[in-house]
Scaffold this motif. Structure first.
Motif, short mmCIF file in Angstrom:
data_model
loop_
_atom_site.label_atom_id
_atom_site.label_comp_id
_atom_site.label_asym_id
_atom_site.label_seq_id
_atom_site.Cartn_x
_atom_site.Cartn_y
_atom_site.Cartn_z
N TRP A 205 0.81 -1.22 0.00
CA TRP A 205 0.00 0.00 0.00
C TRP A 205 0.84 1.27 0.00
O TRP A 205 0.49 2.25 -0.65
N ARG A 206 1.95 1.28 0.73
CA ARG A 206 2.79 2.49 0.74
C ARG A 206 3.32 2.79 -0.66
O ARG A 206 3.23 3.91 -1.15
N GLY A 207 3.87 1.78 -1.32
CA GLY A 207 4.39 1.98 -2.67
C GLY A 207 3.30 2.34 -3.66
O GLY A 207 3.50 3.16 -4.55
N TYR A 208 2.12 1.70 -3.49
CA TYR A 208 1.00 1.96 -4.40
C TYR A 208 0.53 3.41 -4.30
O TYR A 208 0.41 4.11 -5.32
N PHE A 209 0.29 3.90 -3.08
CA PHE A 209 -0.20 5.27 -2.92
C PHE A 209 0.86 6.30 -3.31
O PHE A 209 0.55 7.34 -3.89
N ASN A 210 2.13 6.01 -3.00
CA ASN A 210 3.19 6.94 -3.40
C ASN A 210 3.30 7.02 -4.92
O ASN A 210 3.52 8.08 -5.49
N SER A 211 3.14 5.87 -5.59
CA SER A 211 3.21 5.85 -7.05
C SER A 211 2.06 6.64 -7.65
O SER A 211 2.25 7.45 -8.57
N MET A 212 0.85 6.43 -7.16
CA MET A 212 -0.32 7.16 -7.64
C MET A 212 -0.15 8.66 -7.40
O MET A 212 -0.40 9.49 -8.28
N PHE A 213 0.24 8.99 -6.20
CA PHE A 213 0.35 10.39 -5.80
C PHE A 213 1.40 11.12 -6.64
O PHE A 213 1.17 12.21 -7.16
N TRP A 214 2.56 10.48 -6.80
CA TRP A 214 3.66 11.14 -7.52
C TRP A 214 3.32 11.33 -9.00
O TRP A 214 3.71 12.32 -9.61
N ASN A 215 2.59 10.39 -9.57
CA ASN A 215 2.27 10.47 -10.99
C ASN A 215 1.08 11.36 -11.30
O ASN A 215 0.77 11.60 -12.48
N LEU A 216 0.40 11.87 -10.27
CA LEU A 216 -0.78 12.69 -10.50
C LEU A 216 -0.74 14.03 -9.76
O LEU A 216 -1.78 14.66 -9.58
N ASN A 217 0.44 14.46 -9.32
CA ASN A 217 0.49 15.74 -8.61
C ASN A 217 1.22 16.81 -9.42
O ASN A 217 1.52 16.62 -10.59
N TYR A 218 1.47 17.95 -8.79
CA TYR A 218 2.16 19.11 -9.37
C TYR A 218 1.31 19.89 -10.37
O TYR A 218 1.83 20.55 -11.25
N TRP A 219 -0.02 19.84 -10.23
CA TRP A 219 -0.87 20.64 -11.11
C TRP A 219 -0.69 22.13 -10.85
O TRP A 219 -0.97 22.96 -11.71
N ASP A 220 -0.26 22.47 -9.65
CA ASP A 220 -0.11 23.89 -9.29
C ASP A 220 1.22 24.48 -9.75
O ASP A 220 1.42 25.69 -9.68
N LYS A 221 2.14 23.64 -10.21
CA LYS A 221 3.50 24.10 -10.48
C LYS A 221 3.57 25.19 -11.55
O LYS A 221 4.34 26.14 -11.43
N ALA A 222 2.77 25.05 -12.60
CA ALA A 222 2.83 26.02 -13.70
C ALA A 222 2.31 27.39 -13.29
O ALA A 222 2.49 28.36 -14.03
N SER A 223 1.66 27.49 -12.12
CA SER A 223 1.15 28.79 -11.67
C SER A 223 2.28 29.79 -11.45
O SER A 223 2.05 31.01 -11.48
N THR A 224 3.50 29.31 -11.22
CA THR A 224 4.63 30.22 -11.03
C THR A 224 4.99 30.96 -12.32
O THR A 224 5.76 31.91 -12.29
N LEU A 225 4.40 30.51 -13.45
CA LEU A 225 4.66 31.14 -14.76
C LEU A 225 3.48 32.01 -15.20
O LEU A 225 3.45 32.45 -16.35
N ALA A 226 2.53 32.25 -14.31
CA ALA A 226 1.29 32.93 -14.71
C ALA A 226 1.56 34.29 -15.35
O ALA A 226 0.83 34.72 -16.25
#
Length: 498
Positions: A205-226
């Motif tokens: 479960w730890r590896g599974y949730f970390n894999s899901m989380f890492w592959n679906l995050n950072y949507w906010d990152k491009a806001s630094t280029l607004a």
């Protein structure tokens, strides 16, 4: 002031920068950059099959997690990024909601995790190629290539954000095309019953949730280029919606093709296994294509991450949180010192492995996202009249409920972290708390030059006021903008009248 006298660097005054040489990001390049901030393709999702004990949990994860995680984060990002269309993104959001101290902490955590994340991509680039070119596994060949690759990619960032955006579009097309071909070729071989295979006793479960989380995050990152986006109030929401669809499809199509057409053991699904899947489905030509696409995708990930990290430092400098040298721009409109600072961090951290920092990246990111959700809710309550060119179509109570599922997931990921991750994160948090007062002391004692209200060009920043009507409206609605840029209220009135 010393930075303004540097003959190599230009000031922040928009009158000194030729707008024609610094075109803004349009919709398609922004979609590509967000795609690379979040995903970069299915490379690395193979482990979700292994840790999930089979195909079922992996497929369900990439169907369900976007609904409860990616879409809420993208909606929150769209509202806040268009409300504050300036470089710095989430640093500005947190500062407006909770004050500059917490805004600085958010910026430090995000920049630190971003540089650590970016240090992996040149290494992964060589890891993919060493299977075909074994010399890249030798230290004498690996080190100079790593340094040279980092320098080359850093130079592309220096040459202009529009070049990075165009490169991201080309790399995205090249990286995803072999999986489209693989999906088509696999259709006659697919057996749907293979998609529901799972051994719950073998789920990690730890590896599974970390894999899901890492592959679906950072949507906010491009806001630094607004501040570098053309018509951000319209472009940003469209780009986020487009990127969500692209990311989800880039994961599901290869996984459906690979797990449905092959009767391979779930334990074989480790990083890089898609190349073998291509070999078994289409032949050696598809395997080579996927390997090259994997390597090139890492270059796109590097470019997107470095751009966001560098413009975040620029935004923090324009807010008076960092010395003014970080806001200095080259003749191409890029933050030269901020790019060099990020590149230096990448070179020094490139010896770290993916496994060593995945949990740490997720943990720091989780803390930052909890702050962003809290800022989103507080700004809805504290500043209901804030000009929001795009607003999540929900009342404040319903918008709060929207943040509950992703907040639960964030806390779950943090609870699954190891003791070592807690320890290292504690050190990072402590450094951030010490760094902010140290920088403010430097500012008060004038040991370094910071942007403040005694500068003639302080508030010109990255974008021309006359090109951003929404920014003018925001400045009129928000007397609190003086908090972010440490200007007096009279200064803010003068800016809004220009």
């Amino acid at each position: 002031m010393g930075s303004n006298k540097n003959p190599i660097l230009t000031t922040n005054d928009p009158n000194t920068t030729d707008k024609k040489s610094n075109p803004k990001l349009t919709l398609l390049p922004l979609i590509a950059l967000i795609f690379y901030e979040v995903s970069g393709g299915p490379f690395g999702v193979e482990d979700s099959v292994r840790s999930g004990g089979g195909a079922l949990l992996s497929l369900l994860g990439f169907l369900i997690f976007p609904l409860f995680w990616s879409i809420p984060e993208a909606l929150v990002t769209a509202e806040l990024a268009t409300s504050f269309p300036k470089n710095g993104g989430y640093v500005i959001w947190i500062s407006s909601a909770f004050g500059p101290f917490w805004g600085f902490q958010q910026g430090f955590w995000k920049w630190f995790s971003g540089v650590m994340d970016n240090a992996l991509y040149p290494v992964l680039f060589l890891d993919y190629l060493k299977h075909s070119v074994p010399v890249f596994d030798q230290l004498y060949a690996r080190v100079p290539v790593l340094i040279g690759l980092t320098v080359l990619l850093t130079y592309l960032n220096y040459r202009g954000l529009h070049i990075v955006g165009t490169s991201a579009v080309v790399l995205a097309c090249f990286s995803l095309l072999p999986f489209v071909v693989m999906g088509i070729v696999s259709i006659p071989k697919i057996q749907p019953k293979r998609w529901v295979s799972v051994d719950f006793k073998k789920v990690e479960w730890r590896g599974y949730f970390n894999s899901m989380f890492w592959n679906l995050n950072y949507w906010d990152k491009a806001s630094t280029l607004a501040g570098e986006v053309e018509d951000p109030s319209r472009t940003f929401p469209k780009a986020l919606y487009g990127a969500v669809i692209l990311v989800v499809c880039s994961y599901l199509i290869p996984l459906l093709a690979g797990t449905g057409s092959l009767d391979s053991d779930y334990r074989d699904w480790t990083d890089g296994y898609f190349a073998e899947v291509g070999m078994l489905i289409g032949g050696s030509w598809l395997k080579w294509w996927i390997q090259v696409a994997s390597a090139m995708s890492n270059l796109g990930l590097f470019e997107a991450e470095m751009s966001s990290d560098a413009f975040q430092l620029l935004g923090m400098s324009e807010m008076g949180m960092l010395p003014s040298v970080f806001a200095s721009r080259s003749k191409f409109g890029t933050p030269t010192i901020s790019i060099l600072c990020s590149a230096t961090g990448v070179i020094f951290l490139s010896w770290m492995s993916f496994q060593e920092i995945l949990e740490l990246l997720n943990f720091l990111y989780a803390i930052g996202m909890l702050f962003e959700f809290a800022a989103f809710i507080k700004l809805r309550l504290k500043k209901p009249d804030l000009h929001r060119p795009y607003k999540v179509p929900l009342k404040t109570f319903s918008a709060t409920l929207l943040c509950v599922p992703p907040a639960f997931l964030l806390i779950l990921v943090m609870c699954l972290a190891s003791a070592r991750t807690f320890l290292v994160t504690g050190v990072v948090l402590f450094v951030g708390c010490i760094l902010y007062p140290a920088l403010m002391l430097m500012k008060i004692k004038k040991w370094a030059h910071f942007i403040s209200d005694d500068d003639d060009d302080v508030n010109s920043t990255a974008c021309d006021v006359e090109d951003h009507e929404s920014l003018n409206m925001h400045a009129r609605d928000e007397a609190g903008v003086g908090l972010l840029y440490e200007s007096s209220s009279s200064k803010a009135k003068n800016v809004s009248q220009t």
